[in-house]
Design an enzyme around this catalytic site. Structure first.
Site, short mmCIF file in Angstrom:
data_model
loop_
_atom_site.label_atom_id
_atom_site.label_comp_id
_atom_site.label_asym_id
_atom_site.label_seq_id
_atom_site.Cartn_x
_atom_site.Cartn_y
_atom_site.Cartn_z
N LYS A 89 0.82 -1.21 0.00
CA LYS A 89 0.00 0.00 0.00
C LYS A 89 0.85 1.26 0.00
O LYS A 89 0.47 2.28 -0.58
CB LYS A 89 -0.92 0.02 1.22
CG LYS A 89 -2.10 -0.92 1.10
CD LYS A 89 -3.22 -0.49 2.00
CE LYS A 89 -4.41 -1.42 1.89
NZ LYS A 89 -5.44 -1.14 2.89
N LYS A 99 -7.54 -9.32 -9.29
CA LYS A 99 -8.67 -9.45 -8.36
C LYS A 99 -9.79 -8.50 -8.72
O LYS A 99 -9.52 -7.35 -9.10
CB LYS A 99 -8.15 -9.08 -6.96
CG LYS A 99 -8.49 -10.05 -5.88
CD LYS A 99 -7.79 -9.70 -4.59
CE LYS A 99 -8.56 -8.70 -3.75
NZ LYS A 99 -8.21 -8.71 -2.34
N LYS A 151 -12.94 -2.62 -6.41
CA LYS A 151 -13.73 -1.41 -6.62
C LYS A 151 -12.91 -0.35 -7.35
O LYS A 151 -13.46 0.58 -7.94
CB LYS A 151 -14.22 -0.86 -5.29
CG LYS A 151 -13.07 -0.43 -4.38
CD LYS A 151 -13.39 -0.60 -2.93
CE LYS A 151 -12.09 -0.55 -2.14
NZ LYS A 151 -12.13 -1.29 -0.91
P1 AMP Z 1 -11.37 -5.01 0.66
O1 AMP Z 1 -12.53 -4.45 -0.08
O2 AMP Z 1 -10.20 -5.37 -0.19
O3 AMP Z 1 -11.00 -4.21 1.89
O4 AMP Z 1 -11.83 -6.41 1.24
C1 AMP Z 1 -12.87 -6.62 2.17
C2 AMP Z 1 -13.12 -8.12 2.31
O5 AMP Z 1 -13.57 -8.69 1.05
C3 AMP Z 1 -11.88 -8.92 2.70
O6 AMP Z 1 -12.26 -9.97 3.59
C4 AMP Z 1 -11.37 -9.51 1.39
O7 AMP Z 1 -10.68 -10.72 1.58
C5 AMP Z 1 -12.68 -9.72 0.60
N1 AMP Z 1 -12.45 -9.51 -0.86
C6 AMP Z 1 -12.11 -8.35 -1.48
N2 AMP Z 1 -11.99 -8.51 -2.83
C7 AMP Z 1 -12.25 -9.83 -3.07
C8 AMP Z 1 -12.30 -10.64 -4.26
N3 AMP Z 1 -12.06 -10.12 -5.48
N4 AMP Z 1 -12.60 -11.95 -4.13
C9 AMP Z 1 -12.86 -12.48 -2.91
N5 AMP Z 1 -12.84 -11.78 -1.74
C10 AMP Z 1 -12.54 -10.47 -1.80
#
Ligand code: AMP
Ligand code: TRP
Length: 342
Positions: free
Chosen positions: A117, A205, A208
């Protein structure tokens, strides 16, 4: 080793830094929904973590309500699980300071998320971004949580939480005070769809922050938008194989089948025995129907909940009051153990 004897307790959080999408739903939120019936669950909106990078204040408030509404719309029941904003329970920040004095610089230096990050310009990153995993340990241990559902990417932070718990227990000669929390990575859904990839690039991945608006299905998307994004998803010109091994080297095809598996509860093998030999002209409409069936009602409920922010705020305040009963008690015990006047 901790000889912790307390109750099993689940805790997890999501940073309030953006719109919830299909990856968040499959990888995190629906696990939270399933776990609430088995454990005493605490789910929080990690706004203290979100501000480790710049957030517009009004947007931060909106996003906090958005994630709360996403939890509720997906089926988390605030009468069963406790949902609250992290910043409303001050014990998180209090315990984090004490843990800053337990964790060692060398431990934090190894954290790969900070390196990712902060990037090349780490000197300009906030100090909060560096001690982020210490606050995460406080989030977990202030509830003496034993199980933490998270994605694979959070494993290292969980290990740090265990190290902090272990050192605290050892230094203050309280071997049973904190549990050593366990990650719950796979959950009952198995591997299927654990990691949802971008609809435009099967090696990235779903996120957003993807610049292509068609790469990501948001929980807020209506049925037409979902169907259009799936229709435009990258695939390939081959038919689907009849065995899972045939998906190797076909990242986009594997991702679409993975989404189908995750949302239908079927195995990849079953799906391929049904669709093997068919092209995407057949598979994509079936997938679109399934995603619309599972996600569009969540979007409808999400919009309904967001239209009444006062109701959401009331639920979150009640959740925070409930959470604080446990968290304040832990901080009180910790202060005594550390030697503060109480
Ligand atoms: P984030 O939005 O990256 O802060 O992630 C929030 C939660 O969603 C965390 O538990 C991540 O592991 C899960 N997560 C985020 N992006 C993905 C994705 N593309 N596939 C599966 N899990 C995800
Ligand atoms: N760091 C987690 C993420 O990025 C969010 C988080 C903050 C968290 N505190 C937590 C997750 C405590 C589990 C437990 O996804």
């Amino acid at each position: 080793m901790s000889g912790y004897q307390g109750p099993m307790r689940v805790l997890s959080g999501i940073q309030t830094s953006g719109e919830m999408h299909l990856g968040n739903y499959i990888g995190a939120i629906r696990k939270f929904v399933a776990l609430q019936h088995e454990y005493d669950c605490h789910y929080f909106l990690a706004d203290l973590h979100a501000i480790t990078v710049w957030q517009e204040p009004e947007q931060l408030r909106r996003q906090t309500r958005h994630i709360a509404a996403s939890f509720l719309a997906a089926g988390i029941d605030p009468k069963i699980a406790t949902i609250f904003p992290q910043s409303k329970v001050r014990a998180h920040a209090e315990l984090a300071w004490i843990f800053n004095c337990v964790a060692r610089l060398g431990w934090l230096d190894r954290m790969t998320q900070f390196k990712d990050k902060a990037g090349k310009n780490a000197e300009r990153a906030s100090v909060g971004l560096y001690t982020y995993p210490v606050l995460q340990a406080a989030d977990i241990l202030v509830y003496k949580a034993t199980h933490v559902p998270v994605g694979e990417d959070q494993k290292q932070h969980l290990e740090l939480s265990r190290d902090i718990a272990g050192k605290f227990n050892h230094d203050f000669k309280q071997p049973d005070f904190f549990p050593l929390p366990e990650p719950l990575i796979k959950g009952q859904f198995g591997d299927a769809g654990a990691r949802i990839m971008s609809l435009k690039d099967g090696s990235k991945k779903m996120s957003k922050s993807d610049p292509s608006e068609n790469a990501c299905i948001f929980l807020r998307d209506d049925a037409d938008t979902i169907a259009r994004k799936i229709k435009k998803a990258k695939s390939d010109a081959d038919v689907l194989p009849s065995e899972p091994a045939g998906l190797e080297g076909r990242a986009e095809a594997a991702n679409l089948v993975g989404i189908y598996a995750a949302l239908s509860g079927k195995t990849t093998a079953d799906i391929l025995s049904e669709y093997g030999g068919q092209g995407f002209g057949v598979f994509k409409p079936a997938l679109a129907d399934l995603v619309v069936e599972k996600i569009a009602p969540i979007g409808d409920e999400l919009r309904r909940l967001e239209a009444d922010p006062a109701h959401l705020d009331g639920l979150l305040t009640a959740g925070a009051e409930k959470a604080a009963v446990i968290a304040d008690e832990t901080v009180k015990e910790v202060k005594e153990i550390v030697g503060f006047l109480v």
